[in-house]
Design an enzyme around this catalytic site. Structure first.
Site, PDB file in Angstrom:
ATOM      1  N   ARG A  61      29.717 -39.017  -0.145  1.00  0.00           N
ATOM      2  CA  ARG A  61      29.280 -40.223  -0.879  1.00  0.00           C
ATOM      3  C   ARG A  61      29.591 -41.514  -0.111  1.00  0.00           C
ATOM      4  NH1 ARG A  61      27.732 -36.376  -3.414  1.00  0.00           N
ATOM      5  NH2 ARG A  61      27.553 -36.227  -5.677  1.00  0.00           N
ATOM      6  N   SER A  86      27.931 -38.738 -12.125  1.00  0.00           N
ATOM      7  CA  SER A  86      29.388 -38.623 -11.941  1.00  0.00           C
ATOM      8  C   SER A  86      29.994 -40.013 -11.844  1.00  0.00           C
ATOM      9  CB  SER A  86      29.700 -37.891 -10.643  1.00  0.00           C
ATOM     10  OG  SER A  86      29.183 -36.600 -10.684  1.00  0.00           O
ATOM     11  N   GLU A  96      33.120 -43.312  -8.310  1.00  0.00           N
ATOM     12  CA  GLU A  96      31.969 -43.204  -7.419  1.00  0.00           C
ATOM     13  C   GLU A  96      31.033 -44.370  -7.720  1.00  0.00           C
ATOM     14  OE1 GLU A  96      29.780 -39.403  -7.488  1.00  0.00           O
ATOM     15  OE2 GLU A  96      27.975 -40.596  -7.190  1.00  0.00           O
TER      16      GLU A  96
HETATM   17  N1  EPU Z   1      34.221 -28.524 -14.627  1.00  0.00           N
HETATM   18  C1  EPU Z   1      34.977 -28.342 -15.760  1.00  0.00           C
HETATM   19  N2  EPU Z   1      34.806 -29.227 -16.788  1.00  0.00           N
HETATM   20  C2  EPU Z   1      33.937 -30.259 -16.733  1.00  0.00           C
HETATM   21  C3  EPU Z   1      33.183 -30.448 -15.564  1.00  0.00           C
HETATM   22  C4  EPU Z   1      33.340 -29.565 -14.513  1.00  0.00           C
HETATM   23  O1  EPU Z   1      35.754 -27.406 -15.865  1.00  0.00           O
HETATM   24  O2  EPU Z   1      33.848 -31.001 -17.694  1.00  0.00           O
HETATM   25  C5  EPU Z   1      34.359 -27.565 -13.521  1.00  0.00           C
HETATM   26  C6  EPU Z   1      33.077 -26.728 -13.376  1.00  0.00           C
HETATM   27  O3  EPU Z   1      33.127 -25.595 -14.178  1.00  0.00           O
HETATM   28  C7  EPU Z   1      33.110 -26.372 -11.906  1.00  0.00           C
HETATM   29  C8  EPU Z   1      33.754 -27.581 -11.263  1.00  0.00           C
HETATM   30  O4  EPU Z   1      34.448 -28.273 -12.296  1.00  0.00           O
HETATM   31  O5  EPU Z   1      33.928 -25.266 -11.679  1.00  0.00           O
HETATM   32  C9  EPU Z   1      32.759 -28.499 -10.597  1.00  0.00           C
HETATM   33  O6  EPU Z   1      31.780 -28.915 -11.528  1.00  0.00           O
HETATM   34  P1  EPU Z   1      30.238 -29.028 -11.134  1.00  0.00           P
HETATM   35  O7  EPU Z   1      29.819 -27.858 -10.382  1.00  0.00           O
HETATM   36  O8  EPU Z   1      29.486 -29.402 -12.370  1.00  0.00           O
HETATM   37  O9  EPU Z   1      30.166 -30.219 -10.098  1.00  0.00           O
HETATM   38  P2  EPU Z   1      31.000 -31.553  -9.963  1.00  0.00           P
HETATM   39  O10 EPU Z   1      31.976 -31.418  -8.877  1.00  0.00           O
HETATM   40  O11 EPU Z   1      31.509 -31.976 -11.294  1.00  0.00           O
HETATM   41  C10 EPU Z   1      29.421 -32.605  -8.179  1.00  0.00           C
HETATM   42  C11 EPU Z   1      28.729 -33.919  -7.952  1.00  0.00           C
HETATM   43  C12 EPU Z   1      27.483 -34.017  -8.805  1.00  0.00           C
HETATM   44  C13 EPU Z   1      26.565 -32.868  -8.436  1.00  0.00           C
HETATM   45  C14 EPU Z   1      27.315 -31.558  -8.697  1.00  0.00           C
HETATM   46  C15 EPU Z   1      26.515 -30.354  -8.275  1.00  0.00           C
HETATM   47  C16 EPU Z   1      30.467 -35.498  -7.372  1.00  0.00           C
HETATM   48  C17 EPU Z   1      31.317 -36.655  -7.793  1.00  0.00           C
HETATM   49  N3  EPU Z   1      29.635 -35.015  -8.267  1.00  0.00           N
HETATM   50  O12 EPU Z   1      29.871 -32.599  -9.529  1.00  0.00           O
HETATM   51  O13 EPU Z   1      26.825 -35.213  -8.468  1.00  0.00           O
HETATM   52  O14 EPU Z   1      25.377 -32.906  -9.197  1.00  0.00           O
HETATM   53  O15 EPU Z   1      28.539 -31.546  -7.917  1.00  0.00           O
HETATM   54  O16 EPU Z   1      26.527 -30.236  -6.905  1.00  0.00           O
HETATM   55  O17 EPU Z   1      30.573 -35.071  -6.215  1.00  0.00           O
HETATM   56  C18 EPU Z   1      26.596 -37.493  -9.064  1.00  0.00           C
HETATM   57  O18 EPU Z   1      27.108 -37.768  -7.980  1.00  0.00           O
HETATM   58  O19 EPU Z   1      26.240 -38.386  -9.877  1.00  0.00           O
HETATM   59  C19 EPU Z   1      26.469 -36.110  -9.446  1.00  0.00           C
HETATM   60  C20 EPU Z   1      26.034 -35.738 -10.656  1.00  0.00           C
END
Ligand code: EPU
Length: 338
Positions: free
Chosen positions: A165, A237, A334
């Site tokens: 990012r 996010s 972010e």
């Molecule tokens: N998780 C939880 N509880 C929650 C949310 C997530 O336990 O409320 C756990 C999920 O089960 C998973 C892990 O945390 O094991 C990661 O969650 P997820 O795969 O949904 O991805 P993320 O790390 O929360 C990132 C990006 C998103 C992108 C997704 C998919 C960042 C800050 N965010 O989210 O990007 O869509 O991966 O690749 O890096 C954005 O930047 O606006 C955005 C949505």
């Protein structure tokens, strides 16, 4: 070109915050804008910001500067080699429309980045990423208006210093460049990236996975997990996933064996901030009309539609404190808070 004073930004930020900008300038003709900018250099010596769809911004008060909003939207194949297309898009095109068009052109690679809000210009500033792919992986070069010399300059993808990012446009070139177009180096032969758990689950019993299939799967996953900003104000996010070193990681894992993380294979570990917030019991937590999203704790929403930017900022501060107290980790927004 438009040039307005005291302009309402409610439809220009996805949190739907009702604030005004002192001055608002949009343009749909690059040559006209370059001429205007050259004759009005003062604008860039004062407070200004370039916005796409405002999908990564939180306005906590009226903006006492100039908002520049590129609305240049042309795109097309520039040239091709045996295995690749170089597809150019101007900065103001909506990102997801561009992804869809590249797939229609049979130019592959961006499918995992489907449905990310924002514009092509913002995609490189922010180095958007999702489901195992970052836009920087596909950037051949970026063209920008240099705000020191008022000429268009080209910088290669490598020179953009893309990281999580982050890019040169948030650092060295901050306030010195307006991205006007991006050239993407895309594959003629699909190389589907299905490593990310959510995607893997969707394709597990499909024999012939196509980029179009991935796009549909990503759209499905995002629609299930993430609120549609057209319906409920949000900026995706709100926080970045914190990156920590091995010693700190080992300590944390010992205390929290369920920790969700990604091994970056460089001695660092990226911790899932959504999980940290979730474990603090904050899913659904509300503060003055703002709330933590029920399905994805990393997303803050303008639940009442009437929350002000400062209410969302207060909610973010409550989250920061709880996560810091429980895990000793400092989350970093972010979203750009103005
Ligand atoms: N998780 C939880 N509880 C929650 C949310 C997530 O336990 O409320 C756990 C999920 O089960 C998973 C892990 O945390 O094991 C990661 O969650 P997820 O795969 O949904 O991805 P993320 O790390 O929360 C990132 C990006 C998103 C992108 C997704 C998919 C960042 C800050 N965010 O989210 O990007 O869509 O991966 O690749 O890096 C954005 O930047 O606006 C955005 C949505």
């Amino acid at each position: 070109m438009k040039d307005f004073s005291n302009y309402c930004l409610k439809s220009l930020n996805t949190f739907k915050i009702d604030v005004n900008a002192d001055r608002f300038i949009s343009f749909d003709n690059l040559d006209e804008f370059i001429l205007f900018a050259t004759e009005n250099k003062d604008i860039f010596n004062q407070k200004f910001i370039v916005t796409g769809e405002g999908s990564n911004l939180l306005f906590t008060c009226d903006y006492d500067g100039t908002v520049i909003h590129p609305e240049i939207k042309s795109f097309g194949i520039l040239h091709e080699t045996d295995n690749h297309y170089v597809v150019q898009s101007e900065a103001g095109l909506k990102w997801d429309n561009f992804v869809e068009e590249t797939l229609k052109l049979q130019a592959f690679g961006l499918e995992n980045l489907s449905l990310i809000p924002g514009t092509v210009g913002a995609s490189v500033v922010q180095n958007i990423g999702a489901y195992g792919v970052e836009v920087g992986d596909f950037v051949d070069n970026v063209k920008y208006l240099c705000l020191e010399e008022f000429v268009i300059k080209t910088i290669s993808g490598d020179e953009c210093q893309f990281s999580y990012r982050n890019s040169i446009f948030k650092n060295e070139l901050k306030n010195k460049a307006i991205v006007v177009a991006v050239d993407f180096f895309l594959n003629k032969i699909p190389e589907c990236n299905t490593n990310y758990a959510d995607i893997k689950a969707c394709v597990s019993d499909i024999a012939d996975v196509t980029p179009m299939f991935i796009r549909k799967a990503v759209i499905d996953i995002r629609n299930k997990k993430l609120p549609d900003p057209d319906i409920i104000g949000n900026a995706g996010s709100f926080f970045k996933n914190p990156v920590i070193v091995k010693d700190q990681f080992d300590e944390l894992l010992l205390k929290f064996p369920d920790l969700r993380y990604y091994d970056l294979h460089n001695g660092n570990y990226k911790i899932a901030a959504g999980w940290l917030i979730d474990v603090c019991g904050l899913k659904g937590f509300e503060h003055k009309g703002a709330a933590v999203h029920e399905n994805q704790a990393l997303v803050l929403i303008n639940k009442s539609g009437k929350a002000q930017g400062k209410d969302i900022k207060e909610l973010a501060d409550i989250i920061l404190k709880k996560v810091k107290d429980k895990f000793g980790l400092a989350l970093e927004p972010e979203v750009i808070i103005l």
